[in-house]
Design a protein around this motif. Sequence first.
Motif, short mmCIF file in Angstrom:
data_model
loop_
_atom_site.label_atom_id
_atom_site.label_comp_id
_atom_site.label_asym_id
_atom_site.label_seq_id
_atom_site.Cartn_x
_atom_site.Cartn_y
_atom_site.Cartn_z
N GLU A 151 0.83 -1.21 0.00
CA GLU A 151 0.00 0.00 0.00
C GLU A 151 0.86 1.26 0.00
O GLU A 151 0.50 2.27 -0.61
N ASP A 152 2.01 1.19 0.65
CA ASP A 152 2.95 2.30 0.61
C ASP A 152 3.44 2.51 -0.83
O ASP A 152 3.50 3.65 -1.32
N LEU A 153 3.74 1.43 -1.52
CA LEU A 153 4.18 1.52 -2.91
C LEU A 153 3.05 2.04 -3.80
O LEU A 153 3.28 2.87 -4.69
N ARG A 154 1.84 1.57 -3.56
CA ARG A 154 0.70 2.03 -4.36
C ARG A 154 0.53 3.55 -4.22
O ARG A 154 0.31 4.26 -5.21
N ALA A 155 0.66 4.04 -3.00
CA ALA A 155 0.52 5.47 -2.75
C ALA A 155 1.64 6.25 -3.45
O ALA A 155 1.40 7.32 -4.02
N ALA A 156 2.86 5.70 -3.42
CA ALA A 156 3.99 6.38 -4.07
C ALA A 156 3.78 6.45 -5.58
O ALA A 156 4.03 7.49 -6.21
N LEU A 157 3.33 5.35 -6.18
CA LEU A 157 3.08 5.33 -7.62
C LEU A 157 1.94 6.27 -8.00
O LEU A 157 2.01 6.98 -9.01
N THR A 158 0.89 6.27 -7.20
CA THR A 158 -0.24 7.16 -7.46
C THR A 158 0.21 8.62 -7.39
O THR A 158 -0.29 9.48 -8.12
N GLY A 159 1.20 8.87 -6.53
CA GLY A 159 1.73 10.22 -6.39
C GLY A 159 2.74 10.61 -7.45
O GLY A 159 3.28 11.71 -7.42
N GLY A 160 3.03 9.68 -8.37
CA GLY A 160 3.90 10.01 -9.49
C GLY A 160 5.31 9.47 -9.42
O GLY A 160 6.11 9.68 -10.34
N LEU A 161 5.67 8.76 -8.34
CA LEU A 161 7.02 8.21 -8.24
C LEU A 161 7.23 7.13 -9.29
O LEU A 161 6.37 6.27 -9.48
N ARG A 162 8.38 7.16 -9.97
CA ARG A 162 8.67 6.16 -10.99
C ARG A 162 10.05 5.51 -10.79
O ARG A 162 10.26 4.39 -11.19
N LYS A 163 10.97 6.22 -10.19
CA LYS A 163 12.34 5.71 -10.07
C LYS A 163 12.44 4.73 -8.90
O LYS A 163 12.17 5.07 -7.75
N VAL A 164 12.86 3.51 -9.22
CA VAL A 164 12.86 2.43 -8.23
C VAL A 164 13.67 2.80 -7.00
O VAL A 164 13.20 2.68 -5.86
N VAL A 165 14.91 3.26 -7.19
CA VAL A 165 15.80 3.43 -6.04
C VAL A 165 15.36 4.58 -5.13
O VAL A 165 15.73 4.59 -3.95
N LEU A 166 14.57 5.52 -5.63
CA LEU A 166 14.06 6.57 -4.74
C LEU A 166 13.15 5.97 -3.67
O LEU A 166 13.17 6.38 -2.51
N TRP A 167 12.34 4.99 -4.09
CA TRP A 167 11.45 4.35 -3.13
C TRP A 167 12.21 3.37 -2.24
O TRP A 167 12.02 3.35 -1.03
N THR A 168 13.07 2.57 -2.84
CA THR A 168 13.78 1.55 -2.04
C THR A 168 14.75 2.20 -1.05
O THR A 168 14.88 1.74 0.08
#
Length: 206
Positions: A151-168
Amino acid sequence: MMQPLGVILAGGQATRMGGGDKGLLTLGGQTLLQHVIDRLEPQVADLAINANGDPARFAPFGLPVLADSVDGFAGPLAGVLAGLDWAAAQGADAIVTAAADTPFFPPDLVPRLLLAAEQAGSEIALSATPDPERGLSRHPTFGLWPVALREDLRAALTGGLRKVVLWTDAHGAATALFPVDGFDPFFNVNTPEDLDRATALLGAAT
């Protein structure tokens, strides 16, 4: 932790190959995707393919095909999320992802990712190889991902995040370092020249 499920990320647009599915290109008499299946399947509890469009083109492989749930071409993290949703429905704790165009990745990918995560006290682990120039070359499409963070990832993607390492990096991802013996095992096929090189490497390995 339970044995992770495996998800092969086959959603790339393959622009440098002229479009289409890179995983369906032939290498040594079988598809790139089949090479990846053969390496990943023994390491995981179950296996699926992440791809968009008509799933019938993957029917010969006999695996579930998971489409992105995020609109537009959102990159590999969208494939990770699709895999996590599939894993959650199966009651699994985690998935390990592999790219469909990388036929020589390590046969001990999963245990080394699990060990790296355990040693670092992290829920996420990404693969890397030594790089003479940069010190480390990360391969974020080869990772261990927890269902607990979907769900954290879903929220990040919905917010426009695309770069893998920014999230990881935000979640303190561990790094599993793999040796390079002659060539990087995470070498992937992006161009017709890469496919020629992969054919030569396959011939040298047999």
